[in-house]
Design a protein around this motif. Structure first.
Motif, short mmCIF file in Angstrom:
data_model
loop_
_atom_site.label_atom_id
_atom_site.label_comp_id
_atom_site.label_asym_id
_atom_site.label_seq_id
_atom_site.Cartn_x
_atom_site.Cartn_y
_atom_site.Cartn_z
N LEU A 293 4.30 -33.65 71.70
CA LEU A 293 3.13 -33.31 72.50
C LEU A 293 2.02 -32.63 71.71
N ARG A 294 2.14 -32.60 70.38
CA ARG A 294 1.04 -32.08 69.57
C ARG A 294 -0.17 -33.00 69.70
N SER A 295 -1.35 -32.43 69.52
CA SER A 295 -2.56 -33.27 69.58
C SER A 295 -2.70 -34.06 68.28
N VAL A 296 -3.32 -35.21 68.39
CA VAL A 296 -3.56 -36.06 67.20
C VAL A 296 -4.46 -35.32 66.22
N LYS A 297 -5.42 -34.58 66.73
CA LYS A 297 -6.36 -33.85 65.86
C LYS A 297 -5.66 -32.80 65.03
N ASP A 298 -4.69 -32.09 65.64
CA ASP A 298 -3.96 -31.06 64.91
C ASP A 298 -3.15 -31.66 63.77
N VAL A 299 -2.52 -32.79 64.01
CA VAL A 299 -1.67 -33.42 63.00
C VAL A 299 -2.51 -33.89 61.81
N LEU A 300 -3.71 -34.44 62.09
CA LEU A 300 -4.55 -35.02 61.03
C LEU A 300 -5.54 -34.02 60.45
N SER A 301 -5.40 -32.75 60.81
CA SER A 301 -6.36 -31.77 60.30
C SER A 301 -6.12 -31.45 58.84
N LEU A 302 -4.90 -31.72 58.35
CA LEU A 302 -4.57 -31.45 56.96
C LEU A 302 -4.87 -32.68 56.09
N ASP A 303 -5.48 -32.46 54.93
CA ASP A 303 -5.84 -33.58 54.06
C ASP A 303 -4.63 -34.38 53.62
N GLU A 304 -3.50 -33.67 53.38
CA GLU A 304 -2.34 -34.42 52.90
C GLU A 304 -1.84 -35.41 53.96
N GLU A 305 -2.01 -35.06 55.24
CA GLU A 305 -1.62 -35.98 56.30
C GLU A 305 -2.56 -37.19 56.32
N ALA A 306 -3.85 -36.94 56.15
CA ALA A 306 -4.83 -38.03 56.16
C ALA A 306 -4.62 -38.97 54.98
N PHE A 307 -4.41 -38.39 53.78
CA PHE A 307 -4.21 -39.23 52.60
C PHE A 307 -2.86 -39.95 52.66
N GLY A 308 -1.88 -39.31 53.26
CA GLY A 308 -0.60 -39.99 53.44
C GLY A 308 -0.72 -41.19 54.36
N LEU A 309 -1.52 -41.05 55.41
CA LEU A 309 -1.75 -42.16 56.32
C LEU A 309 -2.50 -43.28 55.60
N ARG A 310 -3.47 -42.92 54.75
CA ARG A 310 -4.19 -43.94 53.99
C ARG A 310 -3.23 -44.73 53.10
N ASP A 311 -2.32 -44.04 52.44
CA ASP A 311 -1.35 -44.72 51.58
C ASP A 311 -0.46 -45.66 52.38
N ARG A 312 -0.09 -45.23 53.59
CA ARG A 312 0.74 -46.11 54.44
C ARG A 312 -0.01 -47.39 54.80
N LEU A 313 -1.29 -47.26 55.10
CA LEU A 313 -2.07 -48.44 55.48
C LEU A 313 -2.36 -49.35 54.30
N LEU A 314 -2.42 -48.78 53.09
CA LEU A 314 -2.63 -49.63 51.91
C LEU A 314 -1.48 -50.62 51.73
N LYS A 315 -0.30 -50.25 52.17
CA LYS A 315 0.83 -51.19 52.10
C LYS A 315 0.63 -52.38 53.02
N GLU A 316 -0.23 -52.21 54.02
CA GLU A 316 -0.58 -53.32 54.91
C GLU A 316 -1.86 -54.02 54.46
N LYS A 317 -2.31 -53.72 53.23
CA LYS A 317 -3.54 -54.28 52.65
C LYS A 317 -4.78 -53.89 53.45
N VAL A 318 -4.74 -52.67 54.00
CA VAL A 318 -5.88 -52.12 54.74
C VAL A 318 -6.33 -50.86 54.01
#
Length: 687
Positions: A293-318
């Motif tokens: 039940l955490r908010s999406v904004k709270d989870v993505l407020s940290l840079d490491e979470e944002a960059f980790g998500l970017r790396d995950r999407l790069l595996k999908e060629k995005v």
């Protein structure tokens, strides 16, 4: 050519099921020398090779629309030299270029035959110019055709031309051949007499064989180039065999004593069965997880979470350049580089985000980017999306869980940008560039290596470079010097090809931005193409919800030196066009009309029609008319040509977004020539 295409009968008991189609010696659906009223399945594409002495024919036929067939054909007349100058002709025989069209006028029913109008060599030299009105009727495994032929294919005559009852102007048919590209409206359906043509095709059920017999309306006593010969019988017979889904062969006897042989390669671009089977990584399964039940904004407020998500999407060629989040929604700015269909990428991204983010996530906002432009946005509602995903199958854009609209102008306030400038990208690949029908050799070719490097300096400013390194070519055979009375804006192509076989193909700097959500703008400078460099700009209006788009461009350019490096010649010109695009709802067809000033300073209009098929293949053609007279234009009379865009996805077992374009024009002239500009806005935002 004799090949088969499967279809479905419309009248049980009369039409065999499946209905099969075959191709004639000249390329289109037909008997041997005579076409039928039949049309291949929508999207059918065939390359044909046939020999009937003294003619060697190479043709490409396409079922452009369900009711429209088009054919481009080269005929080598092997007992005639290329020109009257024997030394210049060498070993090359005379080559004739021709265009054919066939239009269905009515479909077959239980009592009424299928009726079509066919025109052979209607826009060429007229050497084989023929008009047909044909009817075809199927009875079980037998398909009968009967019709009338005017012109070359009806030279036998025997019947008074019915159109002479309407007007005396139909009595006379000009027997002289014109320059390639002429459209001889005065000759169509003219001549004192016409000939009956027809025949029958027998295709046994369950067999890959087809047998044909036809009555030939040509007596071969009025062939062009005074190339007349005997015809023992007006009856032609032949047989064809379908080897597999791609290849067919044929053999026959024509004119009573002349062997016919041919081979054909074909596929159907209107069916996704033509695509290679794909072995892409399966879309990520949506995980069953405990409520978070955490908010999406709270989870993505940290840079490491944002960059980790970017790396995950790069595996999908995005490649995600930025993101923004609220308590229940995430917005990502991204460019995908793998999938021809944007829906595939959006679906994969949504699966990853559902798995990575809290269960409070209710929607994903995907902003698509091309050259750092926000081209469109897709909002996916995660609840309905999860219900629509069954058995890990990929789903496309569906109104039940998505909404597509115009993208914001740029990066919105509060976004977390994940890209650093300057950024660099490069590519290398081999390229084969052939052209056909030159006087010196039928095929002029180059095999070269394309080195491309792109630098993005900031959100809007980029530099695109393309270097061409020659590997192998036969440009040394080019000898003809252009005698065009117009400025030599294109006709010195042989000099560019030979002296610049290795050179800079493009070094173009662009500043691209969006003045509003539905307008796009570009200012450019540099070496735009192999022949021109300068400065220019473009403005385009296009809305996701509107089929109509409009654009205007203007450029001041100078002609480059033949070596394609940094030197220039003296010729300069201002060129530009006002263009209107309309994405027609019928058959996924795009119409583009451009009016303006061309490279030779001539003024006129270009009409471009293209159609995109389910496989992603785009077939199109253009014609240009300017204030240059046909005499000043030279052979060809006006500029026209066809092109086919092949997605690499068609040939590989993994999805590919890139495509290759092959174009063909009868001859390169100076009238009606447009600048070949990189990063043209409509093409860019339509990726």
């Amino acid at each position: 050519m004799l090949v088969f295409q499967k279809g479905h009968s419309r009248e049980e008991g009369l039409l065999d099921d499946p209905v099969r189609y075959s191709h004639s010696d000249l390329g289109g659906v037909g008997l041997l020398q005579v076409p039928t009223a039949r049309h291949a399945p929508d999207g059918d594409f065939h390359v044909n090779f046939s020999h009937v002495s003294p003619y060697n024919r190479t043709s490409i036929s396409a079922q452009v629309l369900s009711w429209l067939e088009g054919t481009v054909r080269y005929t080598a007349i092997t007992n005639r030299k290329y020109s009257n100058d024997e030394e210049f002709s060498g070993d090359q025989s005379y080559k004739d270029r021709g265009f054919d069209v066939k239009v269905r006028l009515s479909q077959e029913s239980k009592l009424i035959p299928e009726v079509s109008l066919a025109m052979h060599d209607f826009a060429g030299t007229g050497l084989f110019s023929t008009e047909y009105i044909l009817g075809s009727k199927r009875f079980f495994n037998w398909d009968f055709t009967l019709g009338l032929a005017w012109g070359n294919g009806g030279a036998r005559g025997g019947i008074k031309n019915p159109f002479t009852l309407i007007s005396n102007r139909f009595k006379d048919r000009n027997a002289e051949t014109g320059e390639g590209g002429d459209v001889s409206f005065g000759n169509y359906f003219s001549g004192e007499e016409v000939s009956v043509v027809g025949g029958v095709e027998y295709a046994p059920s369950g067999s890959d064989w087809v047998l044909k017999v036809e009555f030939d309306g040509n007596d071969y006593q009025s062939e062009g180039l005074d190339n007349n010969f005997n015809q023992v019988y007006p009856i032609n017979v032949g047989a064809g065999y379908r080897i597999n889904d791609l290849f067919s062969v044929q053999l026959g006897l024509e004119r009573g004593d002349t062997v016919m042989a041919g081979i054909q390669l074909g596929m159907n671009f209107g069916s996704e069965e033509a695509l290679m089977p794909k072995f892409d990584k399966k879309p990520e399964s949506i995980l069953q997880k405990s409520p978070d039940l955490r908010s999406v904004k709270d989870v993505l407020s940290l840079d490491e979470e944002a960059f980790g998500l970017r790396d995950r999407l790069l595996k999908e060629k995005v490649n995600m350049s930025a993101l923004k989040s609220t308590d229940t929604e995430v917005t990502i700015y991204a460019k995908q580089s793998k999938y021809r269909d944007q829906a595939e990428a959006v679906g994969r991204v949504t699966r990853v985000l559902i798995n990575e983010l809290p269960s409070t996530l209710s929607s994903v906002r995907y902003i698509n980017q091309e050259a750092n432009l926000n081209t469109n946005q897709v909002v996916v509602y995660t609840g309905p999306f999860e219900k629509a995903v069954v058995n890990d199958s990929q789903v496309g854009f569906e109104s039940s869980f998505m909404k597509k609209g115009n993208a914001p102008i740029g990066y919105e306030e509060g976004v977390n940008k994940l890209v650093e400038y300057p950024s660099f990208d490069w590519r290398i690949r081999p390229v084969f560039s052939p052209s056909f029908g030159a006087p010196e050799a039928f095929v002029i070719y180059q095999l070269w290596v394309k080195l491309a490097a792109d630098i993005q300096f900031n959100d809007n400013w980029s530099l695109n470079n393309v270097m061409g390194i020659d590997v192998l070519n036969n440009y040394d055979e080019l000898e003809v010097v252009s005698e065009s009375v117009l400025p030599h804006v294109r006709s010195d192509v042989a000099k560019y090809a030979e002296e610049g076989s290795t050179g800079i193909k493009r070094m173009q700097s662009d500043y691209i931005w969006k003045p509003s959500k539905t307008t796009f703008a570009r200012i450019s400078g540099g070496l735009f193409e192999s022949m021109y460099g300068g400065v220019g700009g473009e403005l385009l209006y296009r809305s996701v919800s509107n089929r109509l788009a409009m654009g205007i461009d203007a450029n001041y350019v100078k002609q480059r030196d033949y070596n394609q490096l940094f030197e220039f010649r003296d010729y300069t010109v201002v060129t530009g066009h006002l263009s209107v695009y309309y994405d027609m709802p019928i058959s996924n067809t795009l119409a583009k009309v451009s009016a303006g000033r061309y490279l030779a300073g001539d003024v006129g209009t270009t009409i471009d029609l293209s159609r995109k098929f389910k496989t992603g293949v785009v077939m199109g053609g253009w014609t240009t008319f300017t204030d240059v007279s046909s005499e000043d234009f030279g052979e060809g009379s006006f500029d026209k040509g066809i092109y086919i865009k092949f997605p690499l996805d068609l040939f590989f077992v993994e999805s590919r977004k890139e495509s290759l374009t092959a174009s063909w024009r009868p001859i390169t002239r100076d009238g009606g020539q447009k600048l070949i500009m990189g990063n043209q806005l409509y093409s860019l935002i339509s990726n």
